[in-house]
Design a protein around this motif. Structure first.
Motif, short mmCIF file in Angstrom:
data_model
loop_
_atom_site.label_atom_id
_atom_site.label_comp_id
_atom_site.label_asym_id
_atom_site.label_seq_id
_atom_site.Cartn_x
_atom_site.Cartn_y
_atom_site.Cartn_z
N SER A 33 4.56 -1.92 1.92
CA SER A 33 4.45 -0.67 2.67
C SER A 33 2.99 -0.26 2.83
O SER A 33 2.62 0.38 3.82
CB SER A 33 5.24 0.44 1.98
N PHE A 34 2.14 -0.62 1.87
CA PHE A 34 0.71 -0.35 1.97
C PHE A 34 0.12 -1.14 3.12
O PHE A 34 -0.66 -0.62 3.92
CB PHE A 34 0.01 -0.71 0.65
N THR B 290 -0.14 9.73 3.72
CA THR B 290 -0.51 9.56 2.32
C THR B 290 -1.71 8.63 2.18
O THR B 290 -2.66 8.92 1.45
CB THR B 290 0.67 8.99 1.51
N LEU B 291 -1.67 7.51 2.89
CA LEU B 291 -2.78 6.56 2.81
C LEU B 291 -4.06 7.16 3.37
O LEU B 291 -5.15 6.90 2.85
CB LEU B 291 -2.42 5.27 3.55
N ILE C 137 4.03 11.53 -4.08
CA ILE C 137 3.17 10.35 -3.97
C ILE C 137 3.31 9.45 -5.19
O ILE C 137 3.61 8.26 -5.07
CB ILE C 137 1.70 10.77 -3.79
N PHE D 60 -1.26 1.46 -5.28
CA PHE D 60 -0.42 0.65 -4.42
C PHE D 60 -0.48 -0.84 -4.75
O PHE D 60 0.04 -1.67 -3.99
CB PHE D 60 -0.82 0.88 -2.96
N GLY E 190 1.02 0.40 6.34
CA GLY E 190 0.33 1.67 6.52
C GLY E 190 -1.13 1.49 6.88
O GLY E 190 -1.66 2.19 7.75
N HIS F 27 6.62 7.60 -4.33
CA HIS F 27 5.88 6.68 -3.46
C HIS F 27 6.11 6.96 -1.97
O HIS F 27 6.21 6.05 -1.16
CB HIS F 27 6.24 5.22 -3.77
N ARG F 28 6.19 8.25 -1.62
CA ARG F 28 6.37 8.62 -0.22
C ARG F 28 5.04 8.44 0.52
O ARG F 28 3.98 8.77 0.01
CB ARG F 28 6.85 10.07 -0.11
N LEU F 29 5.13 7.94 1.73
CA LEU F 29 3.93 7.52 2.46
C LEU F 29 3.47 8.49 3.54
O LEU F 29 2.50 8.22 4.24
CB LEU F 29 4.17 6.14 3.08
N ASN F 30 4.16 9.62 3.68
CA ASN F 30 3.77 10.54 4.75
C ASN F 30 3.54 11.95 4.21
O ASN F 30 3.97 12.93 4.78
CB ASN F 30 4.82 10.56 5.86
N HIS G 121 1.88 7.74 8.16
CA HIS G 121 1.24 7.16 6.97
C HIS G 121 0.11 8.07 6.48
O HIS G 121 -0.97 7.62 6.13
CB HIS G 121 0.70 5.76 7.29
#
Length: 279
Positions: free
Chosen positions: A27-28, A252-253, A179, A54, A31, A183-186, A250
């Protein structure tokens, strides 16, 4: 969509270091590719070093004990130094024979006044002890509901439930749990000091992005952040939020990128990323 200018030596998405990407969870990779399609100039700061949270080797198997541990650690670390929080946690671990206690164990502890006092004596203030007890009660009494919440609910619903049911967990702490725990990405915290500072630098280097975002704002929301260092500008919270929205889904990233941009000493930033894992 706002189009970023490519620097002369910026590489395309195809030019990413694949060995670097392979260190991280899938997923990283997706993103980061998305971020670089939006703004290719971020490549250098992204590839400066791996993103600790990550890395494949650091992704823990999620469980109720894991979730509880993350939220308890967040409460312990509030408003104290990382060293102080580590020491308190270490004393609690020692009290429970080398393991951080789960909510079922702590539920029993809170039924015994002597053990409850011993827990407090590990370095918890009376207020934080109450916060931990609130967290324990929530997990102990609502285990099935929490499992369903974390597996099926939206980020917004999870934030709402955590803030409503756990004393000491506010919107910022709940976002950090999304996060580190789920591990939510948004996720995007426009009210975070590091994000505000990183966004200030982001706009300083990309004034055309700031100008276009200012033309799109509909509701002005002033920042509540105060600082005495006038070397960087605090932008209104709605502008910071709009900047994050550029990188949806994305965000979070992008937050991690802004944290990296928040300090010119990258070693300090990377150490902070590693400590973030314990939250």
């Amino acid at each position: 969509m706002i189009r970023m200018k490519r620097s002369r030596d910026s590489a395309s998405v195809d030019g990413l270091n694949h060995d670097y990407l392979d260190l991280h969870i899938d997923s990283f990779r997706a993103g980061i590719e998305h971020l670089l399609k939006i703004d290719p100039t971020l490549k250098e700061i992204i590839e400066h070093s791996p993103f600790t949270m990550f890395l494949k080797e650091n992704v823990a198997k999620e469980s109720m004990e894991f979730y509880f541990n993350k939220l308890a650690s967040s409460i312990i670390s509030q408003q104290i130094s990382g060293t102080a929080a580590k020491n308190i946690r270490g004393r609690i671990v020692d009290m429970f024979d080398g393991n951080f206690p789960n909510y079922k164990t702590l539920h029993e502890t809170f039924q015994n006044n002597e053990e409850k006092q011993a827990l407090k004596d590990c370095g918890l203030s009376q207020r934080k002890l109450g916060y931990i007890e609130s967290l324990v009660d929530y997990f102990y009494n609502s285990e099935d509901d929490i499992k369903d919440l974390f597996e099926n609910a939206t980020d917004e619903k999870i934030l709402e439930e955590l803030v409503a049911n756990i004393k000491g967990i506010g919107p910022w702490s709940a976002k950090m749990f999304l996060i580190t725990g789920l591990h939510r990405l948004n996720v995007f915290a426009a009210d975070d000091l590091g994000i505000a500072r990183g966004c200030s630098r982001y706009f300083e280097e990309r004034p055309e992005v700031l100008k276009e975002l200012q033309s799109k704002r509909t509701l002005i929301r002033k920042s509540k952040i105060k600082h005495k260092n006038y070397k960087w500008k605090i932008h209104d919270e709605d502008i910071v939020e709009l900047c994050g929205d550029l990188f949806d889904p994305h965000r979070t990233l992008f937050m991690f990128v802004l944290w990296r941009m928040s300090d010119i000493n990258m070693d300090v930033v990377i150490n902070n990323e590693k400590r973030f894992m314990s939250k």
